[in-house]
Design a protein around this motif. Structure first.
Motif, PDB file in Angstrom:
ATOM      1  N   ALA A  54      -6.549 -42.949  24.555  1.00 23.05           N
ATOM      2  CA  ALA A  54      -6.896 -44.091  23.715  1.00 23.05           C
ATOM      3  C   ALA A  54      -7.346 -45.280  24.560  1.00 23.05           C
ATOM      4  CB  ALA A  54      -5.700 -44.474  22.842  1.00 23.05           C
ATOM      5  N   GLU A  55      -6.682 -45.526  25.676  1.00 24.21           N
ATOM      6  CA  GLU A  55      -7.088 -46.627  26.551  1.00 24.21           C
ATOM      7  C   GLU A  55      -8.511 -46.442  27.055  1.00 24.21           C
ATOM      8  OE1 GLU A  55      -2.666 -47.650  28.456  1.00 24.21           O
ATOM      9  OE2 GLU A  55      -4.188 -46.568  29.629  1.00 24.21           O
ATOM     10  N   LEU A  56      -8.820 -45.234  27.492  1.00 30.35           N
ATOM     11  CA  LEU A  56     -10.165 -44.984  28.022  1.00 30.35           C
ATOM     12  C   LEU A  56     -11.216 -45.030  26.922  1.00 30.35           C
ATOM     13  CD1 LEU A  56      -9.216 -42.056  30.429  1.00 30.35           C
ATOM     14  CD2 LEU A  56      -9.945 -44.352  31.110  1.00 30.35           C
ATOM     15  N   THR A  57     -10.856 -44.575  25.735  1.00 35.09           N
ATOM     16  CA  THR A  57     -11.815 -44.581  24.628  1.00 35.09           C
ATOM     17  C   THR A  57     -12.093 -45.990  24.133  1.00 35.09           C
ATOM     18  OG1 THR A  57     -11.060 -42.375  23.956  1.00 35.09           O
ATOM     19  CG2 THR A  57     -12.298 -43.653  22.339  1.00 35.09           C
ATOM     20  N   LEU A  58     -11.060 -46.813  24.069  1.00 34.76           N
ATOM     21  CA  LEU A  58     -11.217 -48.179  23.569  1.00 34.76           C
ATOM     22  C   LEU A  58     -11.652 -49.157  24.648  1.00 34.76           C
ATOM     23  CD1 LEU A  58      -8.039 -48.399  21.307  1.00 34.76           C
ATOM     24  CD2 LEU A  58     -10.405 -47.981  20.593  1.00 34.76           C
ATOM     25  N   SER A  59     -11.782 -48.677  25.872  1.00 27.61           N
ATOM     26  CA  SER A  59     -12.199 -49.552  26.953  1.00 27.61           C
ATOM     27  C   SER A  59     -13.599 -50.081  26.694  1.00 27.61           C
ATOM     28  CB  SER A  59     -12.175 -48.797  28.284  1.00 27.61           C
ATOM     29  OG  SER A  59     -12.762 -49.562  29.315  1.00 27.61           O
ATOM     30  N   PRO A  60     -13.859 -51.359  27.002  1.00 30.82           N
ATOM     31  CA  PRO A  60     -15.215 -51.887  26.799  1.00 30.82           C
ATOM     32  C   PRO A  60     -16.248 -51.226  27.690  1.00 30.82           C
ATOM     33  CG  PRO A  60     -13.857 -53.472  27.989  1.00 30.82           C
ATOM     34  CD  PRO A  60     -12.940 -52.381  27.514  1.00 30.82           C
ATOM     35  N   THR A  61     -15.797 -50.613  28.800  1.00 33.53           N
ATOM     36  CA  THR A  61     -16.725 -49.915  29.680  1.00 33.53           C
ATOM     37  C   THR A  61     -17.113 -48.599  29.053  1.00 33.53           C
ATOM     38  OG1 THR A  61     -15.661 -50.899  31.594  1.00 33.53           O
ATOM     39  CG2 THR A  61     -17.069 -48.977  31.985  1.00 33.53           C
TER      40      THR A  61
END
Length: 392
Positions: free
Chosen positions: A360-367
Motif C-alpha cells: 500500500a505504501e508503494l502504491t500510494l506513493s506520489p512517485t
C-alpha cells in the motif's frame, strides 16, 4: 496409556500431512490432506499444547509396557512441530525477494514484531483499540448484503487508506467473520478503514455474486468518508474465491459487474483465478479473461504446498498479468504454506501483513511505481555504436 498413544499418533499424522501433503493433479475445492494438515501448519503451538496435555500425565508416571514407545513418539511429534514452526520463518525472505524483483532493492517489507501474547493465543484477533461497526447493509438481500466496518478507537484521521476484504469458500460457503481478521484489526489499529463483506452464496449465479462485490465497493466509495477513509485509496482483497471476485471486480468492465481501475490495488491470498462454472454465457468467467494494460497493481501471495489451489495455476495468472499490465505485479510463493493461511495470527501471516502495508505504501506513493523494464542488449550482428563527440 492408550489415550496418550492416540494423541501422539494423531499429532504425527497431522504434522506429516502439514510437512509432506500429497499434492493433487488439479485444483479442487476440497481434499482430506488440507483438512488434516492445514491448522497445524499455521498453529504448531496449539499442537504442542495438545501434545503436552495428552501425554504429560503418562510420561511423569512411567508404567511397564509401551512407555518407551510413548516417549519416542512424543519426541518425534515435538521434532515435527518444531520443524513446522521453523519453516514458517521462510515466508518473510520470500516476500522480500518478490518485492525487490518488482520495486527495487530498497522495497522489502519492514519487519515488525507482534505482541508476544498474540503468538501464544493466535486464534484471537480482536483488539480493544479497534471498533467493529456491524452489519451495515449495502444491498437488498437480508443476509447476503451486509458488511462490517473496522475503525480505530484512537487513531482517527481523514483520507485514510481503505481495505475491502472478500471471504473465500468456493463460492458456496463462508462468512465475513472468516479470513484475514488479524489483517483487518491490525490495519484498523494503524488508522485504516477496513471493511469485510458478505455476498450471496446459495441459489444465485456467479454474476450475482460479482454484482454484490460491485455494490459493496459502491457503498464503500459513498460512505467511507464518514469513517475517515478516502474513496481514492481503496484496496480490494480476498482469499481463495474472494481473491477471484476481487480481481474480477477490479478488472472487469463496469458493464460486467467490475470496477475497472477505480481501486488502487488488488491483494489476493491463495486465490483461485480460473473459470467458474456458474457464470453466465457470454460473460467473462475468470480474471484471466479480463487481463489488460489498465489493470491496477496486484499483490498475489500463494503457498507452495496449497493442495486446494495449486501454485502453478496462481503463477500462470500472475505471469499473464505481468505480460499485459502496465502496473506492478508482485507475486510471492511462500514455502511450506497451505490454503487459508490468513485465518490466524501466525508468524507467517504477520509477515504477509507487513507485505500488505508495504504494498500500500508503494502504491500510494506520489512517485510513479511502474514495472521496471530490463536493460536492452545489442544484437549479436550489430556492434554497439560509439558515442559521437559533441560539435563545437
Amino acid at each position: 496409556m492408550s489415550g496418550a498413544l492416540t494423541t501422539t499418533l494423531n499429532l504425527a499424522l497431522f504434522a506429516l500431512l502439514a510437512l509432506f501433503p500429497p499434492m493433487p493433479r488439479h485444483s479442487s475445492p476440497f481434499n482430506i490432506q488440507f483438512v488434516l494438515g492445514w491448522w497445524i501448519n499455521e498453529l504448531p503451538v496449539l499442537g504442542l499444547c495438545w501434545l503436552v496435555a495428552g501425554t504429560v500425565g503418562t510420561l511423569v508416571a512411567p508404567r511397564p509396557g509401551v512407555w518407551w514407545l510413548l516417549v519416542a513418539l512424543t519426541a518425534l511429534d515435538a521434532l515435527l512441530l518444531g520443524r513446522i514452526a521453523v519453516r514458517a520463518r521462510s515466508a518473510r525472505p520470500a516476500l522480500s525477494e518478490a518485492f525487490r524483483a518488482v520495486y527495487g532493492p530498497d522495497s522489502a517489507p519492514r519487519p515488525t514484531r507482534p505482541p508476544w501474547w498474540r503468538l501464544v493465543v493466535p486464534i484471537i484477533s480482536w483488539r480493544p483499540d479497534v471498533r467493529r461497526v456491524r452489519n451495515r447493509r449495502y444491498g437488498p438481500a437480508r443476509r447476503g448484503n451486509r458488511l462490517d466496518v473496522y475503525v480505530s478507537r484512537r487513531r482517527r484521521r481523514s483520507e485514510a487508506p481503505v481495505l475491502v476484504y472478500i471471504h473465500g469458500g468456493g463460492f458456496l460457503i463462508g462468512s465475513k467473520m472468516l479470513g484475514a481478521r488479524p489483517l483487518l484489526y491490525r490495519l484498523a489499529a494503524q488508522g485504516w478503514v477496513c471493511i469485510s463483506i458478505d455476498y450471496r452464496l446459495l441459489r444465485v449465479g456467479y454474476g450475482d455474486q460479482l454484482a454484490d462485490v460491485r455494490a459493496a465497493l459502491d457503498w464503500t466509495r459513498a460512505n467511507v468518508p464518514a469513517y475517515g477513509g478516502s474513496p481514492e485509496a481503496i484496496f480490494v482483497a480476498g482469499g481463495s474465491a474472494g481473491a477471484h471476485l476481487a480481481a474480477m471486480a477490479a478488472m472487469a468492465p463496469p458493464s460486467e459487474g467490475g470496477a475497472g481501475t477505480e481501486v488502487r490495488g488488488v491483494i489476493g491470498f491463495y486465490g483461485y483465478y480460473g473459470p467458474v462454472g456458474r457464470s453466465e454465457p457470454g460473460a467473462p468467467a475468470s480474471p484471466q479473461d479480463c487481463v489488460s494494460p489498465d489493470a491496477p497493481p496486484f499483490l498475489i501471495v500463494h503457498g507452495t504446498l496449497d493442495t486446494l489451489v495449486l501454485r502453478r495455476d496462481a503463477r500462470a495468472f500472475a505471469d499473464r498479468l505481468r505480460a499485459s499490465s502496465a502496473q506492478p505485479v508482485v507475486y510471492a510463493e511462500l514455502p511450506g504454506t497451505q490454503h487459508n493461511f490468513d485465518f490466524f495470527q501466525s508468524p507467517r501471516f504477520h509477515a504477509v501483513t507487513d507485505a500488505v502495508v508495504r504494498f500500500a505504501e508503494l502504491t500510494l506513493s506520489p512517485t510513479p511505481t511502474t514495472r521496471p523494464t530490463p536493460p536492452t542488449r545489442p544484437t549479436p550482428t550489430t556492434p554497439p555504436t560509439r558515442p559521437t563527440r559533441p560539435t563545437r
